[in-house]
Write a protein that holds these residues in place. Structure first.
Motif: not given
Length: 215
Positions: A131-135
């Motif tokens: 989530a921290l990467t793709w959002l």
């Protein structure tokens, strides 16, 4: 092919070596020595996928449908606020079910002052990392748009440029995660961990605010 490879390595490092939500998460997992290999793998593989997409020209698709970046911006901001709230809560009221820094042995709160942390599952850790990467919309702007655009200037050497950027990502996350264990001696008290969580919360809120205010 050495020139574009080194160019990709240099630009990749310059973009990724910055204080951000993803780097702070990797740092925290490294200090805890918890599920570190999956976290580093998720970050490096995700970056590689995004870099290859950018070099392949997929960035042009995002230019046609710019609303995807808007969706990512608001979804990322909401997630960062939620993650920041959890970090702030850990800073104010540490959990009772804990894990000793540098080990995998669960324990209760240590009356002697040794830093103890809550252990999370590998699934929850990987999902948070994803989530921290793709959002994060900045990852698309920097990795897909910027790296993709610069790579196109190298013509046939653009794939060597992409390999250099992928090497930079893998080297950085490996160094940050596995090197963070040496910070354990300075984070061996509950107060130090609460301070780290407080810093994480502030950074998460600041990044979320910047995403909402950006255009």
């Amino acid at each position: 092919m050495l020139t574009p490879l080194l160019a990709g390595l240099g630009l990749g490092l310059s973009l990724i070596v910055a204080i951000g939500a993803q780097n702070l998460f990797v740092l925290r997992q490294g200090v805890r020595r918890e599920h570190l290999l999956p976290v580093v793998a998720v970050c490096a593989i995700s970056d590689a996928v995004l870099i290859l997409l950018g070099v392949s020209g997929i960035g042009l698709v995002l230019q046609v449908v710019p609303w995807l970046i808007v969706v990512a911006r608001w979804a990322g901001a909401a997630f960062l606020v939620g993650y920041g709230v959890l970090a702030a809560r850990r800073a104010v009221r540490p959990s009772g079910e804990t894990l000793r820094v540098g080990t995998a042995t669960p324990a209760r709160t240590d009356a002697g002052g040794t830093a103890l942390r809550t252990r999370t599952t590998v699934t929850a850790t990987v999902l948070t990392c994803l989530a921290l990467t793709w959002l994060n919309p900045h990852v698309y702007l920097d990795t897909v748009f910027l790296l993709g655009s610069v790579a196109s200037t190298h013509g046939e050497g653009r794939w060597a440029f992409a390999i250099g950027a992928c090497i930079a990502s893998l080297a950085w996350f490996s160094a940050l995660g596995f090197g963070a264990r040496y910070l354990g001696r300075w984070l061996d008290t509950p107060r130090a961990w609460r301070l780290l969580d407080a810093i994480i919360a502030v950074v998460m809120f600041a990044i979320a605010l910047s995403l909402v205010l950006s255009h």
